[in-house]
Write an enzyme that holds these catalytic residues in place. Structure first.
Site, short mmCIF file in Angstrom:
data_model
loop_
_atom_site.label_atom_id
_atom_site.label_comp_id
_atom_site.label_asym_id
_atom_site.label_seq_id
_atom_site.Cartn_x
_atom_site.Cartn_y
_atom_site.Cartn_z
N SER A 1 0.79 -1.24 0.00
CA SER A 1 0.00 0.00 0.00
C SER A 1 0.82 1.27 0.00
O SER A 1 0.25 2.34 -0.24
CB SER A 1 -0.90 0.01 1.22
C1 59J Z 1 -2.82 -7.73 3.67
C2 59J Z 1 -1.68 -8.31 0.81
C3 59J Z 1 -0.99 -9.93 -0.85
C4 59J Z 1 -0.77 -9.90 -2.30
C5 59J Z 1 -3.88 -8.60 3.51
C6 59J Z 1 -2.10 -7.69 4.83
C7 59J Z 1 -3.02 -8.66 -1.21
C8 59J Z 1 -3.09 -9.22 -2.53
C9 59J Z 1 -2.05 -10.55 -4.30
C10 59J Z 1 -4.23 -9.45 4.52
C11 59J Z 1 -2.45 -8.53 5.86
C12 59J Z 1 -3.53 -9.42 5.70
C13 59J Z 1 -1.43 -9.66 -5.35
S1 59J Z 1 -4.57 -4.34 6.01
O1 59J Z 1 -1.30 -2.43 3.33
O2 59J Z 1 -4.26 -5.42 2.08
O3 59J Z 1 -1.03 -1.06 7.21
O4 59J Z 1 -2.25 -0.61 8.80
O5 59J Z 1 -0.68 -8.59 1.43
O6 59J Z 1 -3.96 -7.91 -0.82
O7 59J Z 1 -4.11 -9.08 -3.23
O8 59J Z 1 -3.84 -10.27 6.70
N1 59J Z 1 -2.98 -2.35 5.87
N2 59J Z 1 -2.80 -4.55 3.54
N3 59J Z 1 -2.56 -7.38 1.27
N4 59J Z 1 -1.93 -8.92 -0.41
N5 59J Z 1 -2.01 -9.87 -3.02
C14 59J Z 1 -3.98 -3.01 5.08
C15 59J Z 1 -3.48 -3.28 3.69
C16 59J Z 1 -2.51 -2.19 3.43
C17 59J Z 1 -3.15 -1.96 7.13
C18 59J Z 1 -4.29 -2.33 7.96
C19 59J Z 1 -5.07 -3.56 7.52
C20 59J Z 1 -3.25 -5.53 2.69
C21 59J Z 1 -5.20 -1.13 8.00
C22 59J Z 1 -2.40 -6.79 2.59
C23 59J Z 1 -2.07 -1.15 7.76
O9 59J Z 1 -2.98 -1.05 3.30
#
Ligand code: 59J
Length: 574
Positions: free
Chosen positions: A297
């Site tokens: 992200s």
């Molecule tokens: C995630 C991913 C992996 C790769 C998901 C992290 C995907 C995806 C395929 C589930 C932990 C989790 C290409 S989450 O960074 O969405 O920073 O405070 O690793 O989605 O499709 O148990 N960040 N993270 N995703 N993958 N592939 C959120 C988010 C982010 C947060 C929290 C909650 C993911 C608010 C991550 C943060 O913004």
């Protein structure tokens, strides 16, 4: 000869014979005297050269290696004089008791020492023990063993030890750079050894310097961009976080947003470069430049920058992220929950993967890719650091919809912590990408423009919303300053897919948001205790380091400190 029975009779030898003999003696004596005059008076030069050749030796004079300092001239690597013990094996007497005494003083086994000298009889120089402490050197001198000598050398010392270990690298026993800055700037730092001729007496003792054949030319000092105080603070906070969360490792980079100078670069695990054994290889990597990770992200601000630059999106353009899922070909993009209808700012603030994917799919692939490439993804930073990784950014012509969608929220590409910091510096510097450097800059060249200033400022405003109450990065807030930044929680790729228990927690941001001075990136690799989200694990480290660094560098606060000061007005707040 014994006198024979006829001995008396010889006394009666004829007078003529005695005269001849006497004459011969006289002639011989005269010849000898003449020779003596010739040798002693007329031909001294030749003889002296001959005699001394047996007792003259050329000894190298090691050059002093330049000092490495931080930006304020504080020493980070210093070469201090030490003594090394060497021998001219041919001059060392085969005296077992003397050798045993020497072995005891040097702290080496006597048989090994004896063997070392014996095996090198044909050489004129062999080290017996290098870099001994002054007391040992004195005791060796006191032994007065023929053929055993002391030589001054230099040994590198790193006052900050493990705090600067990865950036500085280290030198070998000959003080030649092996890793890090010591290796990259070795030619600058290292001097040219000199040579002197010394005279030894019959016993192989050096009695005096005869001539300095070539003086040693010392190396030059090197001033880094690092600020040792910020470096120390960053190290302390990173180490504490890695311990607290039982993480595998971590990196933290602080850049001066205006000049691209690296003010701090630290990693965990680390090692003590002052020790001869420098620990396991894994502890020696400068992960901030050698290791890549999927940025997740933390790239969403660049996706949004591409959208704003296209003119098809504004910060308040609505983006429907419901129902928290998006099907792209045979893949599914997911959010942690259904955020419903957001705007572009909301996509950043809530970190919606679905929102980022939808925005990206509304743009030509080339546009998204071009912003990523312009902010430096896939290109080494040019820091000059040995072993720098350049990360991977595949060509957009190879992107299908799935790749385009996942690239929008940071998967399918990889970056180093330093690259990510540089990209955020472009947001901080109103769209100009600074050249990052480990060396202190006297004049900062204006970075190349990679984003319109308006776009960079709009994205920065969104990143302030991330750190505001209700954003994922609340814990990155610094009292007194406006902070802009982005969290990231990345599942690590493994063979066969993405892990469900190995994460990288990230925070990338800048302050003061109104006119950024500092950019910092925090990477915590595989936190295993006390949470794993970027917002919980990395953001608080960012806040502590940023708060301390802003204060150390005397950066004026740009936010009201509290309700009382707000009531007093903006002027009282600064
Ligand atoms: C995630 C991913 C992996 C790769 C998901 C992290 C995907 C995806 C395929 C589930 C932990 C989790 C290409 S989450 O960074 O969405 O920073 O405070 O690793 O989605 O499709 O148990 N960040 N993270 N995703 N993958 N592939 C959120 C988010 C982010 C947060 C929290 C909650 C993911 C608010 C991550 C943060 O913004």
């Amino acid at each position: 000869m014994s006198r024979g029975p006829h001995g008396v009779g010889e006394g009666a030898a004829p007078l003529a014979r005695r005269r001849v003999l006497l004459g011969a003696f006289a002639l011989a004596a005269a010849a000898l005297a003449g020779r003596a005059v010739f040798l002693q008076v007329l031909n001294t030069d030749f003889l002296q050269r001959q005699g001394e050749a047996r007792h003259l030796r050329v000894v190298t004079v090691p050059a002093h290696r330049g000092m490495i300092t931080d930006r304020n001239g504080e020493p980070l690597a210093i070469s201090t004089p030490v003594q090394s013990v060497w021998a001219d094996p041919g001059d060392v007497p085969a005296d077992a008791r003397a050798l045993a005494r020497l072995a005891r003083v040097l702290g080496v086994p006597a048989p090994a020492l004896a063997r070392r000298i014996a095996e090198r009889r044909d050489r004129a120089f062999v080290y017996l023990r290098r870099h001994v402490d002054p007391r040992t050197a004195e005791r060796v001198r006191a032994l007065g063993l023929p053929g055993v000598h002391l030589q001054r050398e230099y040994r590198r010392y790193y006052p900050l030890g493990e705090v600067t270990a990865h950036v500085l690298g280290f030198t070998d026993i000959d003080d030649a750079g092996q890793e890090g800055v010591e290796l990259a700037w070795d030619r600058w730092l290292r001097g040219t050894p000199g040579a002197r001729r010394v005279l030894r007496d019959r016993l192989g003792h050096i009695v005096r310097d005869v001539a300095l054949l070539r003086p040693a030319r010392p190396g030059r000092d090197l001033r880094l961009a690092l600020d040792r105080r910020v470096q120390y603070l960053a190290y302390r906070e990173l180490k504490a976080a890695v311990l607290r969360h039982r993480a595998r490792g971590g990196s933290l980079v602080v850049l001066d947003a205006r000049t691209g100078e690296v003010l701090a670069m630290v990693n965990q695990p680390s090692y003590n470069p002052n020790r001869r054994d420098r620990g396991p290889r894994a502890a020696r990597r400068n992960r901030a430049v050698t290791d890549v990770f999927e940025p997740g992200s933390t790239v969403k601000p660049f996706t949004v920058a591409a959208a704003l630059e296209s003119g098809r999106f504004r910060p308040d353009t609505p983006v429907d992220t419901g129902p928290g899922l998006l099907r792209v070909a045979d893949a599914t993009v997911r959010d942690v929950r259904d955020f419903g209808l957001l705007d572009v700012t909301g996509v950043i603030r809530r970190s919606s993967n679905v929102g980022a994917a939808k925005i990206a799919l509304a743009l030509p692939a080339r546009r998204l890719w071009s912003v990523y490439a312009r902010v430096g993804f896939g290109h080494a930073t040019g820091s000059g650091f040995p072993g720098e990784a350049h990360g991977v950014l595949a060509d957009h012509r190879r992107w299908r919809a799935v790749e385009q969608a996942t690239a929008a929220f940071g998967y399918g590409l990889s970056v180093t912590a330093l690259q990510l910091a540089r990209a955020y510096a472009a947001l901080a510097a109103d769209g100009r990408l600074p050249e990052v450097t480990l060396l202190r800059r006297t004049r900062a060249a204006a970075g190349e423009r990679v984003l319109p200033a308006r776009v960079a400022r709009q994205v920065r405003a969104m990143l302030e919303a991330v750190v505001a109450p209700g954003g994922t990065g609340r814990r990155a807030a610094v009292p007194g300053y406006r902070v802009a930044g982005k969290t990231g929680t990345v599942r690590k790729a493994e063979p066969g897919g993405y892990s469900d228990h190995r994460y990288v927690a990230l925070f990338a941001g800048m302050a003061p948001a109104s006119r950024p001075r500092l950019v910092a990136v925090v990477v915590i690799d595989e936190p295993r205790a006390g949470g794993y989200y970027g917002g919980e694990v990395a953001a608080p480290v960012f806040a502590r380091v940023m708060a301390g660094a802003l204060r150390l560098l005397d950066v004026a606060p740009d936010a009201p400190r509290g309700p009382v000061r707000v009531a007093l007005g903006a002027e009282a707040a600064t």
